[in-house]
Design a protein around this motif. Structure first.
Motif, mmCIF file in Angstrom:
data_model
loop_
_atom_site.group_PDB
_atom_site.id
_atom_site.type_symbol
_atom_site.label_atom_id
_atom_site.label_comp_id
_atom_site.label_asym_id
_atom_site.label_seq_id
_atom_site.Cartn_x
_atom_site.Cartn_y
_atom_site.Cartn_z
ATOM 1 N N SER A 30 15.130 -37.591 -9.574
ATOM 2 C CA SER A 30 15.886 -38.775 -9.176
ATOM 3 C C SER A 30 15.733 -39.002 -7.675
ATOM 4 O O SER A 30 15.235 -38.148 -6.951
ATOM 5 C CB SER A 30 17.362 -38.623 -9.563
ATOM 6 O OG SER A 30 17.924 -37.485 -8.959
ATOM 7 N N ILE A 63 14.259 -41.531 -11.601
ATOM 8 C CA ILE A 63 12.968 -42.155 -11.334
ATOM 9 C C ILE A 63 12.378 -42.523 -12.690
ATOM 10 O O ILE A 63 12.213 -41.657 -13.556
ATOM 11 C CB ILE A 63 12.032 -41.202 -10.573
ATOM 12 C CG1 ILE A 63 12.646 -40.815 -9.221
ATOM 13 C CG2 ILE A 63 10.648 -41.832 -10.389
ATOM 14 C CD1 ILE A 63 11.909 -39.710 -8.483
ATOM 15 N N ASP A 64 12.101 -43.799 -12.897
ATOM 16 C CA ASP A 64 11.526 -44.263 -14.164
ATOM 17 C C ASP A 64 10.063 -43.848 -14.269
ATOM 18 O O ASP A 64 9.384 -43.669 -13.242
ATOM 19 C CB ASP A 64 11.637 -45.785 -14.271
ATOM 20 C CG ASP A 64 13.071 -46.263 -14.473
ATOM 21 O OD1 ASP A 64 13.920 -45.452 -14.898
ATOM 22 O OD2 ASP A 64 13.333 -47.451 -14.202
ATOM 23 N N GLY A 66 6.273 -43.847 -14.189
ATOM 24 C CA GLY A 66 5.347 -44.691 -13.444
ATOM 25 C C GLY A 66 5.886 -45.181 -12.111
ATOM 26 O O GLY A 66 5.186 -45.870 -11.367
ATOM 27 N N GLU A 67 7.102 -44.844 -11.786
ATOM 28 C CA GLU A 67 7.758 -45.294 -10.553
ATOM 29 C C GLU A 67 7.724 -44.173 -9.523
ATOM 30 O O GLU A 67 7.901 -43.002 -9.869
ATOM 31 C CB GLU A 67 9.207 -45.670 -10.885
ATOM 32 C CG GLU A 67 9.991 -46.299 -9.767
ATOM 33 C CD GLU A 67 11.391 -46.706 -10.219
ATOM 34 O OE1 GLU A 67 11.825 -47.799 -9.840
ATOM 35 O OE2 GLU A 67 12.058 -45.928 -10.942
ATOM 36 N N ASP A 68 7.502 -44.503 -8.253
ATOM 37 C CA ASP A 68 7.569 -43.472 -7.214
ATOM 38 C C ASP A 68 9.013 -43.340 -6.734
ATOM 39 O O ASP A 68 9.867 -44.188 -7.007
ATOM 40 C CB ASP A 68 6.605 -43.781 -6.062
ATOM 41 C CG ASP A 68 6.955 -45.065 -5.330
ATOM 42 O OD1 ASP A 68 7.981 -45.089 -4.622
ATOM 43 O OD2 ASP A 68 6.195 -46.048 -5.460
ATOM 44 N N SER A 71 10.508 -46.261 -4.491
ATOM 45 C CA SER A 71 10.804 -47.467 -5.278
ATOM 46 C C SER A 71 12.060 -47.272 -6.117
ATOM 47 O O SER A 71 12.894 -48.176 -6.231
ATOM 48 C CB SER A 71 9.626 -47.830 -6.183
ATOM 49 O OG SER A 71 8.501 -48.150 -5.404
ATOM 50 N N ALA A 72 12.202 -46.074 -6.710
ATOM 51 C CA ALA A 72 13.397 -45.778 -7.503
ATOM 52 C C ALA A 72 14.647 -45.809 -6.625
ATOM 53 O O ALA A 72 15.685 -46.346 -7.032
ATOM 54 C CB ALA A 72 13.261 -44.420 -8.176
ATOM 55 N N ARG A 75 15.497 -49.430 -5.868
ATOM 56 C CA ARG A 75 16.004 -50.081 -7.082
ATOM 57 C C ARG A 75 17.433 -49.628 -7.369
ATOM 58 O O ARG A 75 18.321 -50.453 -7.637
ATOM 59 C CB ARG A 75 15.099 -49.759 -8.279
ATOM 60 C CG ARG A 75 15.624 -50.310 -9.607
ATOM 61 C CD ARG A 75 14.756 -49.918 -10.782
ATOM 62 N NE ARG A 75 14.435 -48.505 -10.855
ATOM 63 C CZ ARG A 75 15.284 -47.548 -11.275
ATOM 64 N NH1 ARG A 75 16.517 -47.856 -11.626
ATOM 65 N NH2 ARG A 75 14.886 -46.286 -11.325
ATOM 66 N N GLU A 76 17.677 -48.325 -7.309
ATOM 67 C CA GLU A 76 19.010 -47.796 -7.590
ATOM 68 C C GLU A 76 20.041 -48.294 -6.569
ATOM 69 O O GLU A 76 21.183 -48.566 -6.925
ATOM 70 C CB GLU A 76 18.988 -46.266 -7.614
ATOM 71 C CG GLU A 76 18.335 -45.686 -8.844
ATOM 72 C CD GLU A 76 19.131 -45.902 -10.128
ATOM 73 O OE1 GLU A 76 20.355 -46.156 -10.066
ATOM 74 O OE2 GLU A 76 18.526 -45.796 -11.213
#
Length: 160
Positions: A30, A63-64, A66-68, A71-72, A75-76
């Motif tokens: 995460s 962290i989704d 494919g997501e770095d 970026s996570a 987004r969060e």
């Protein structure tokens, strides 16, 4: 302010080496952001009151695929606080708290608590801006190192 460690050039090198070695040691699941906002001459930390009211939290989440991590974290921060204008003025070096990479960023925006866009549930009841000392006392203990890291880089910045 209490001195956290040797603020000399050598002390800062030791801290940077420790952070890099810690990051290499474990994979993160995460990521999040210690969101700061300047009020006068003082930075304050965005703290989110958890729905169960036991503790406060920082913006963070999984962290989704494919997501770095960065970026996570961004987004969060938006999903949990509504803040979408954050600036990584000290760079993109995170600190590890358990399995979570925590970045430090600054905003001028006010938070807006909304339901999780995926579950529809309210994860947080409210948000408040707290001093570093207050934040360290009200957030989950495992997140305190992220707040200390943010405090440290702000203190170093003030000395430059």
């Amino acid at each position: 302010m209490t001195k956290l460690f040797d603020m000399s050039e050598e002390g800062i090198k030791v801290l940077r080496r420790f952070i890099k070695e810690s990051l290499a040691a474990k994979r993160s699941e995460s990521a999040g952001v210690v969101v700061l906002r300047k009020f006068g001459n003082e930075y304050k930390v965005l703290c989110l009151e958890e729905a169960d009211k036991e503790k406060f939290d920082l913006t963070k989440g999984r962290i989704d695929p494919g997501e770095d991590a960065l970026s996570a974290a961004i987004r969060e921060t938006y999903e949990e606080s509504g803040i979408d204008d954050i600036h990584f003025v000290w760079g993109y070096e995170p600190v590890r708290c358990c399995q979570t990479l925590m970045y430090v960023a600054v905003t001028d925006q006010d938070p807006a608590i909304t339901a999780n866009p995926h579950t529809g549930q309210l994860e947080h009841l409210s948000a408040k801006w707290s001093s570093f000392d207050e934040a360290k006392n009200i957030v989950k203990k495992w997140l305190v190192p992220a707040i200390e890291y943010a405090e440290l880089i702000c203190a170093v910045d003030d000395q430059v």
